[in-house]
Each structure stands twice: as structure tokens, then as C-alpha cells.
Scaffold this motif. Structure first.
Motif, PDB file in Angstrom:
ATOM      1  N   PRO A   1       0.832  -1.212   0.000  1.00  0.00           N
ATOM      2  CA  PRO A   1       0.000   0.000   0.000  1.00  0.00           C
ATOM      3  C   PRO A   1       0.863   1.258   0.000  1.00  0.00           C
ATOM      4  O   PRO A   1       2.013   1.234   0.467  1.00  0.00           O
ATOM      5  N   PRO A   2       0.350   2.369  -0.526  1.00  0.00           N
ATOM      6  CA  PRO A   2       1.097   3.630  -0.509  1.00  0.00           C
ATOM      7  C   PRO A   2       1.512   3.993   0.913  1.00  0.00           C
ATOM      8  O   PRO A   2       0.721   3.892   1.850  1.00  0.00           O
ATOM      9  N   GLY A   3       2.778   4.387   1.059  1.00  0.00           N
ATOM     10  CA  GLY A   3       3.293   4.762   2.365  1.00  0.00           C
ATOM     11  C   GLY A   3       4.053   3.656   3.066  1.00  0.00           C
ATOM     12  O   GLY A   3       4.794   3.917   4.021  1.00  0.00           O
ATOM     13  N   ALA A   4       3.895   2.413   2.595  1.00  0.00           N
ATOM     14  CA  ALA A   4       4.582   1.287   3.232  1.00  0.00           C
ATOM     15  C   ALA A   4       6.093   1.387   3.022  1.00  0.00           C
ATOM     16  O   ALA A   4       6.560   1.799   1.964  1.00  0.00           O
ATOM     17  N   ARG A  39      16.199   0.595   1.683  1.00  0.00           N
ATOM     18  CA  ARG A  39      14.921   0.716   2.381  1.00  0.00           C
ATOM     19  C   ARG A  39      14.181   1.873   1.719  1.00  0.00           C
ATOM     20  O   ARG A  39      14.666   3.005   1.711  1.00  0.00           O
ATOM     21  N   VAL A  40      13.020   1.586   1.131  1.00  0.00           N
ATOM     22  CA  VAL A  40      12.308   2.588   0.338  1.00  0.00           C
ATOM     23  C   VAL A  40      10.842   2.668   0.761  1.00  0.00           C
ATOM     24  O   VAL A  40      10.317   1.776   1.426  1.00  0.00           O
ATOM     25  N   ALA A  44      11.817   7.770   2.349  1.00  0.00           N
ATOM     26  CA  ALA A  44      11.935   6.733   3.374  1.00  0.00           C
ATOM     27  C   ALA A  44      12.908   7.163   4.464  1.00  0.00           C
ATOM     28  O   ALA A  44      13.048   6.495   5.483  1.00  0.00           O
ATOM     29  N   GLU A  45      13.582   8.295   4.238  1.00  0.00           N
ATOM     30  CA  GLU A  45      14.558   8.791   5.198  1.00  0.00           C
ATOM     31  C   GLU A  45      13.872   9.452   6.386  1.00  0.00           C
ATOM     32  O   GLU A  45      12.673   9.742   6.364  1.00  0.00           O
ATOM     33  N   ASP A  46      14.665   9.715   7.400  1.00  0.00           N
ATOM     34  CA  ASP A  46      14.189  10.450   8.570  1.00  0.00           C
ATOM     35  C   ASP A  46      13.734  11.835   8.110  1.00  0.00           C
ATOM     36  O   ASP A  46      14.484  12.539   7.429  1.00  0.00           O
TER      37      ASP A  46
END
Length: 213
Positions: free
Chosen positions: A100-103, A153-154, A173-175
Motif C-alpha cells: 500500500p502507498p506509504g509502506a 529501504r524505500v 523513506a529517510e528520517d
């Protein structure tokens, strides 16, 4: 004549969707031939696996017994198209629920292109990490940021089953604290351009240093 008769009987018996047993009789760069008795069928390299296959020999060997699915029949040319991968479930089924979007997901870089990189994030599933989603700063070359074989990690931006496409982002996906501060700057009323804080300070410095009329 006997061979031709047997081939004709085979075509009369076979139907698209049938699952049959055969033996691999030959390998080529574009697929594998499977002996079905009276005729040979072809498994195109794209039908070997839901994953990308670079070398047919990585999946099949001559003499190997295989179960395949009939996906196309052409009696006029005596061609039988077969599939190995369609015996299993299409990994793109329910893709929107799986990704899903945001995962946040992990994947391995499989290809580098001018416009971005492809990541394998699941069996038979590759997503596109567009060059604009590599970093908040401008990226000139994809390979300046990522390399083939690298694990990343994306964040999933969008998954589209009908087009079999997944859009990914590395920078998102970064801080959030690593994202450059943005400020609204306008040279003309009604025209707002969002620029990083550092760029805003440079523009203001140049304006301040300009000679006054």
C-alpha cells in the motif's frame, strides 16, 4: 505420415489452459523446448518464472521432466506455446494490499537506468525508483547514489496492478529531519517557488550585494 497424424491428434486433444507433462528437449537463449510426445512446445524465457530470468539454464536442464501450462496453440504452424510460471499464482494479484502507498519495504537494486533504478521488492515484483526520488538534492546520475546489488529501504508511492508498476522513493523513506528546510520565495505576486533554505539565503545575499540605483 504417422508423425504428422500423431501431431494432428495432439492438437485436437490439447486446449489452452491444459496442464501437461513433458521433457525438456533443448535450450536456447530465448527459451526452452519441451517434448510432448508428438510435438515440441516452447516455453519462452519470459514464461519461465515471475522473476526476471537472465539465463534459461538457471531454471531448466535438458532431460528434465516438467509440468507446463498450454497458453497458445497454432495448428497451422504446429507451434505450441507453454508456460512454467503460470502454474503458480501471479505475484501481482492483490498488489495494492501487499504494497500500500506509504509502506516501507526493503529491496535489491537490479538495474540502473538514466531515469532511475529498478528494485526487486518481492518474488517477481520489481518497482521503479525514479531519479527524482533518490535524494532531496538534485541527482545528475543514478549510479552516483545507488549501485546494482545494493539493498535499500524505500517507501511505496503507488502500486498499479493493471499497469504492473510500482513507484518507490528513497528520499521519502529517510528520517524527516534529514529533509532540507523549505521556504516560500516569490519574485512576482502570485508566483510561489519552493526552494531549500540554503538556496534562499544565497538569493537574498546576491540581491543585497547588487548595486542600488
Amino acid at each position: 505420415e504417422d508423425r504428422a497424424r500423431q501431431r494432428g491428434e495432439l492438437f485436437e486433444k490439447l486446449k489452452i489452459g491444459d496442464e501437461i507433462e513433458g521433457k525438456v528437449s533443448g535450450l536456447t537463449t530465448y527459451g526452452a523446448f519441451v517434448n510432448l510426445g508428438a510435438a515440441d512446445g516452447l516455453i519462452h524465457i519470459s514464461e519461465l518464472s515471475w522473476d526476471r530470468v537472465a539465463n534459461v539454464a538457471d531454471v531448466l536442464q535438458v532431460g528434465q521432466d516438467v509440468r507446463v501450462k498450454v497458453i497458445k496453440l497454432d495448428p497451422d504452424t504446429s507451434r505450441i506455446s507453454l508456460s512454467l510460471r503460470q502454474l503458480g499464482q501471479d505475484p501481482w494479484d492483490h498488489i495494492e494490499k501487499r504494497f500500500p502507498p506509504g509502506a516501507i519495504v526493503e529491496g535489491e537494486v537490479t538495474k540502473i537506468k538514466k531515469y532511475g533504478a529498478f528494485l526487486q521488492i518481492g518474488d517477481g515484483i520489481e518497482g521503479l525508483l525514479h531519479i527524482s526520488e533518490l535524494a532531496w538534492e538534485h541527482v545528475e546520475h543514478t549510479e552516483d547514489v545507488v549501485q546494482v546489488g545494493q539493498h535499500l529501504r524505500v517507501r511505496v508511492l503507488q502500486a498499479d496492478r493493471s499497469r504492473r508498476r510500482i513507484s518507490l522513493s528513497l528520499k521519502q523513506a529517510e528520517d524527516p529531519s534529514s529533509r532540507p528546510a523549505e521556504t516560500e520565495v516569490s519574485d512576482y505576486p502570485g508566483e510561489i517557488e519552493r526552494v531549500p533554505e540554503a538556496e534562499r539565503q544565497r538569493v537574498y545575499a546576491e540581491v543585497s550585494a547588487a548595486p542600488q540605483e
